[in-house]
Write a protein that holds these residues in place. Structure first.
Motif, PDB file in Angstrom:
ATOM      1  N   GLY A  92      44.553  46.446  27.814  1.00 30.37           N
ATOM      2  CA  GLY A  92      44.872  45.228  28.605  1.00 30.37           C
ATOM      3  C   GLY A  92      45.991  45.209  29.297  1.00 30.37           C
ATOM      4  N   ALA A  93      46.944  45.929  28.861  1.00 27.26           N
ATOM      5  CA  ALA A  93      48.179  46.421  29.860  1.00 27.26           C
ATOM      6  C   ALA A  93      47.792  47.170  31.087  1.00 27.26           C
ATOM      7  N   LEU A  94      46.894  48.395  30.777  1.00 30.91           N
ATOM      8  CA  LEU A  94      46.537  49.114  31.867  1.00 30.91           C
ATOM      9  C   LEU A  94      45.706  48.318  32.748  1.00 30.91           C
ATOM     10  N   VAL A  95      44.718  47.513  32.526  1.00 33.57           N
ATOM     11  CA  VAL A  95      43.891  46.789  33.348  1.00 33.57           C
ATOM     12  C   VAL A  95      44.802  45.925  34.368  1.00 33.57           C
ATOM     13  N   LEU A  96      45.719  45.077  33.388  1.00 33.19           N
ATOM     14  CA  LEU A  96      46.693  44.244  34.117  1.00 33.19           C
ATOM     15  C   LEU A  96      47.615  44.857  35.215  1.00 33.19           C
ATOM     16  N   PHE A  97      48.166  46.131  34.808  1.00 35.52           N
ATOM     17  CA  PHE A  97      48.837  46.671  35.684  1.00 35.52           C
ATOM     18  C   PHE A  97      48.330  47.444  36.762  1.00 35.52           C
ATOM     19  N   GLY A  98      47.199  48.039  36.564  1.00 32.71           N
ATOM     20  CA  GLY A  98      46.387  48.569  37.731  1.00 32.71           C
ATOM     21  C   GLY A  98      45.868  47.467  38.616  1.00 32.71           C
ATOM     22  N   GLY A  99      45.305  46.221  38.096  1.00 28.50           N
ATOM     23  CA  GLY A  99      45.279  45.321  39.040  1.00 28.50           C
ATOM     24  C   GLY A  99      45.974  44.620  39.746  1.00 28.50           C
ATOM     25  N   TRP A 120      47.917  54.729  50.813  1.00 35.11           N
ATOM     26  CA  TRP A 120      46.483  54.665  50.698  1.00 35.11           C
ATOM     27  C   TRP A 120      45.463  55.580  49.532  1.00 35.11           C
ATOM     28  N   ILE A 121      46.040  56.830  49.560  1.00 32.89           N
ATOM     29  CA  ILE A 121      45.477  57.933  48.667  1.00 32.89           C
ATOM     30  C   ILE A 121      45.852  57.397  47.037  1.00 32.89           C
ATOM     31  N   GLY A 122      47.186  56.979  46.954  1.00 31.43           N
ATOM     32  CA  GLY A 122      47.423  56.798  45.768  1.00 31.43           C
ATOM     33  C   GLY A 122      46.762  55.459  45.168  1.00 31.43           C
ATOM     34  N   ALA A 123      46.374  54.240  46.108  1.00 30.73           N
ATOM     35  CA  ALA A 123      45.800  52.964  45.661  1.00 30.73           C
ATOM     36  C   ALA A 123      44.342  53.390  45.390  1.00 30.73           C
ATOM     37  N   LEU A 124      43.876  54.223  46.103  1.00 28.18           N
ATOM     38  CA  LEU A 124      42.619  54.710  45.764  1.00 28.18           C
ATOM     39  C   LEU A 124      42.104  55.465  44.524  1.00 28.18           C
ATOM     40  N   VAL A 125      43.163  56.474  44.357  1.00 26.89           N
ATOM     41  CA  VAL A 125      43.102  57.251  43.000  1.00 26.89           C
ATOM     42  C   VAL A 125      43.444  55.960  41.739  1.00 26.89           C
ATOM     43  N   ALA A 126      44.147  55.207  42.089  1.00 24.12           N
ATOM     44  CA  ALA A 126      44.577  54.346  41.024  1.00 24.12           C
ATOM     45  C   ALA A 126      43.072  53.319  40.602  1.00 24.12           C
ATOM     46  N   ALA A 127      42.560  52.979  41.748  1.00 26.00           N
ATOM     47  CA  ALA A 127      41.617  52.062  41.739  1.00 26.00           C
ATOM     48  C   ALA A 127      40.135  52.865  41.147  1.00 26.00           C
ATOM     49  N   GLY A 128      40.151  53.988  41.453  1.00 31.60           N
ATOM     50  CA  GLY A 128      39.090  54.665  40.956  1.00 31.60           C
ATOM     51  C   GLY A 128      39.278  54.930  39.352  1.00 31.60           C
ATOM     52  N   GLY A 129      40.603  55.548  38.986  1.00 31.12           N
ATOM     53  CA  GLY A 129      40.700  55.566  37.786  1.00 31.12           C
ATOM     54  C   GLY A 129      40.444  54.244  36.787  1.00 31.12           C
ATOM     55  N   LEU A 130      40.721  53.261  37.454  1.00 33.36           N
ATOM     56  CA  LEU A 130      40.536  51.780  36.698  1.00 33.36           C
ATOM     57  C   LEU A 130      38.946  51.713  36.514  1.00 33.36           C
ATOM     58  N   ALA A 131      38.231  51.832  37.687  1.00 34.22           N
ATOM     59  CA  ALA A 131      36.659  51.698  37.633  1.00 34.22           C
ATOM     60  C   ALA A 131      36.147  52.505  36.610  1.00 34.22           C
ATOM     61  N   TRP A 132      36.468  53.861  36.640  1.00 32.77           N
ATOM     62  CA  TRP A 132      36.054  54.580  35.730  1.00 32.77           C
ATOM     63  C   TRP A 132      35.986  54.257  34.261  1.00 32.77           C
TER      64      TRP A 132
END
Length: 280
Positions: A92-99, A120-132
């Protein structure tokens, strides 16, 4: 060293919100709506007392910005509580923080702020990791409803944070927002019948008074003394601390999938923070 200790204490308070909420709900000690209501009312009381002790001025209660802030705070509080019916503490904390970070990045784009390439790169990496991590799998499923509710909480807290940037007195504004959101949160009780135990009420009060009210007041006192990059990097510890709290207090498992996802998401956010720093 003292500043480091105070910063760590604030991060522990933020992580403890996840632990306390999950502990109360996993043990069926209280329903999620009542937890949010008690958290808001108790937080409003302690923040109000802090404001009364520190300042003779009173923040404006009625404004469009205030209304949006209160709505965003309610989305965070209720989404956060209901999400922990099915999500583990660290998840939950990871989803919250990433979101939250993704929401704030989107806010910067909508405001047409200059966004460096590394951010940009960092945001895309974080979003990709959360999506995965959230992608449905049989080996390590994440409850989609819980993730969606925490996503709503992240959106609410992200918008709340965007609106709060540049506030002259963040503690006063937070106290006013809590005071207005608390009575409105009672509407959440219509979604689920109240189920209370003394221990559940105590945990909700601890979350509202100590880890929310006093935790936020401490954090806002520290913020002027550290850089924005340091503040953002410090918050990278929250999902990890929450996960460790879930393991220690709730016996939750630390899965390899979560560990990898946390490294990807937090690493992406770290890149984004680095990219946001202005050159000297």
């Amino acid at each position: 060293m003292k500043l480091f200790a105070l910063t760590l204490l604030a991060m522990l308070a933020f992580a403890a919100n996840s632990v306390l909420n999950r502990l109360a709900l996993a043990g069926e000690l209280i329903d999620p709506a009542s937890f949010a209501v008690i958290r808001l009312f108790s937080g409003a009381i302690i923040l109000g007392l802090i404001v009364l002790a520190q300042s003779s001025t009173r923040p404006a209660l009625l404004s469009t910005k205030r209304g949006v802030s209160v709505a965003a705070l309610l989305a965070y509080m209720l989404g956060f509580s209901f999400a922990y019916l099915s999500l583990d503490t660290g998840v939950g904390a990871l989803v919250l923080f990433g979101g939250v970070q993704i929401t704030m990045f989107a806010g910067a784009l909508l405001a047409r702020e200059h966004v460096p390439a590394l951010k940009w790169i960092g945001a895309l990496v974080a979003a990709g990791g959360l999506a995965w991590f959230l992608w449905p799998t049989e080996a390590a499923p994440v409850d989609p409803m819980g993730a969606a509710l925490m996503g709503i909480a992240a959106l609410g807290w992200g918008i709340y944070s965007l609106l709060g940037r540049g506030a002259q007195n963040a503690t006063e504004d937070t106290a006013a927002n809590f005071a207005l959101a608390a009575p409105l949160s009672l509407l959440g009780l219509f979604a689920i019948g109240p189920e209370l135990t003394p221990v559940g009420v105590l945990l909700a009060c601890l979350s509202g008074i100590v880890t929310s009210g006093l935790g936020y007041a401490l954090w806002y006192a520290i913020l002027p003394r550290i850089t924005s990059a340091t503040a953002a990097i410090a918050q990278l510890s929250v999902p990890i601390l929450a996960a460790l709290g879930g393991i220690a207090m709730l016996g939750e498992d630390l899965t390899l999938r979560f560990a990898i996802a946390a490294l990807i998401v937090l690493g992406g956010i770290g890149l984004s923070v680095t990219g946001a720093r202005k050159p000297r």
